[in-house]
Design a protein around this motif. Structure first.
Motif, PDB file in Angstrom:
ATOM      1  N   GLU A   1     -32.404   6.816  14.133  1.00 21.54           N
ATOM      2  CA  GLU A   1     -30.987   7.086  13.921  1.00 21.54           C
ATOM      3  C   GLU A   1     -30.334   5.714  13.870  1.00 21.54           C
ATOM      4  N   ASP A   2     -30.302   5.142  12.670  1.00 23.89           N
ATOM      5  CA  ASP A   2     -29.851   3.764  12.492  1.00 23.89           C
ATOM      6  C   ASP A   2     -29.295   3.611  11.084  1.00 23.89           C
ATOM      7  N   LYS A   3     -28.070   3.136  10.972  1.00 19.10           N
ATOM      8  CA  LYS A   3     -27.419   2.984   9.666  1.00 19.10           C
ATOM      9  C   LYS A   3     -27.818   1.689   8.959  1.00 19.10           C
ATOM     10  N   ASN A   4     -28.373   0.752   9.684  1.00 14.75           N
ATOM     11  CA  ASN A   4     -28.670  -0.557   9.134  1.00 14.75           C
ATOM     12  C   ASN A   4     -30.060  -0.580   8.491  1.00 14.75           C
ATOM     13  N   ILE A   5     -30.093  -0.292   7.199  1.00 12.64           N
ATOM     14  CA  ILE A   5     -31.340  -0.273   6.425  1.00 12.64           C
ATOM     15  C   ILE A   5     -31.206  -1.320   5.329  1.00 12.64           C
ATOM     16  N   SER A   6     -32.253  -2.106   5.141  1.00 11.48           N
ATOM     17  CA  SER A   6     -32.178  -3.202   4.176  1.00 11.48           C
ATOM     18  C   SER A   6     -31.988  -2.677   2.753  1.00 11.48           C
TER      19      SER A   6
ATOM     20  N   SER B   1     -21.249   5.380   7.056  1.00 12.90           N
ATOM     21  CA  SER B   1     -21.504   6.806   7.244  1.00 12.90           C
ATOM     22  C   SER B   1     -21.335   7.168   8.714  1.00 12.90           C
ATOM     23  N   LEU B   2     -21.114   8.436   8.956  1.00 12.31           N
ATOM     24  CA  LEU B   2     -21.054   8.943  10.321  1.00 12.31           C
ATOM     25  C   LEU B   2     -22.415   8.756  10.990  1.00 12.31           C
ATOM     26  N   ASP B   3     -23.465   9.077  10.255  1.00  4.92           N
ATOM     27  CA  ASP B   3     -24.838   8.975  10.757  1.00  4.92           C
ATOM     28  C   ASP B   3     -25.804   8.771   9.612  1.00  4.92           C
ATOM     29  N   VAL B   4     -26.925   8.143   9.897  1.00  8.71           N
ATOM     30  CA  VAL B   4     -28.057   8.073   8.985  1.00  8.71           C
ATOM     31  C   VAL B   4     -29.315   8.283   9.822  1.00  8.71           C
ATOM     32  N   PHE B   5     -30.069   9.320   9.488  1.00 11.64           N
ATOM     33  CA  PHE B   5     -31.378   9.552  10.088  1.00 11.64           C
ATOM     34  C   PHE B   5     -32.411   9.164   9.040  1.00 11.64           C
ATOM     35  N   SER B   6     -33.457   8.465   9.455  1.00 15.98           N
ATOM     36  CA  SER B   6     -34.490   8.053   8.509  1.00 15.98           C
ATOM     37  C   SER B   6     -35.871   8.270   9.115  1.00 15.98           C
TER      38      SER B   6
END
Length: 136
Positions: free
Chosen positions: A7-12, A42-47
């Motif tokens: 659960e992290d918005k910081n993706i390269s 974004s509110l959230d990013v799940f990856s």
């Protein structure tokens, strides 16, 4: 399959580019900095990751209290139909289970309709709701 969920918005930008281009969402990769900023805001990013490879993600926008909008959900083509998108969707639905309105807009296709229906969504063409979109 051995992978982890983040659960992290910081993706390269390079990871985002590889994923979005793999599924042929080229409109997003015309401006990679904008795509990365969209994720960060974004509110959230799940990856889902396997080692250092981004296998899929779901991006959520909204207030997180009364409405969420599932903006993107995508999985590398080589890893589709392995339960990754369902796992991502369950992360969203579990975290935002108290939110009344969970909304998304997607292209029509039999497998797409089946995926969302099996996750509890009802198409607006089958219910009492109407949906509008203005795409520029």
């Amino acid at each position: 399959m051995d992978f982890i969920i983040k659960e992290d918005k910081n993706i390269s930008t390079s990871q985002l580019q590889a994923l979005y281009e793999d599924v042929e969402w080229f409109a997003y990769t015309k401006d990679l900095d904008l795509l990365q900023q969209a994720c960060l805001q974004s509110l959230d990013v799940f990856s889902v990751w396997q080692n250092e490879t981004l296998l899929g993600l779901v991006r959520i926008v909204g207030d997180g209290l009364t409405i969420i909008y599932i903006q993107d959900i995508l999985v590398l083509s080589t890893h589709q139909n392995k339960g990754i998108a369902t796992l991502l969707m369950q992360q969203v639905l579990n975290k935002y289970k108290k939110v009344r309105q969970k909304v998304l807009l997607t292209e029509e296709a039999p497998d797409v309709r089946h995926f969302y229906e099996k996750n509890g969504f009802i198409s607006c063409d089958k219910g009492s709701l109407v949906s509008f979109a203005k795409l520029d």
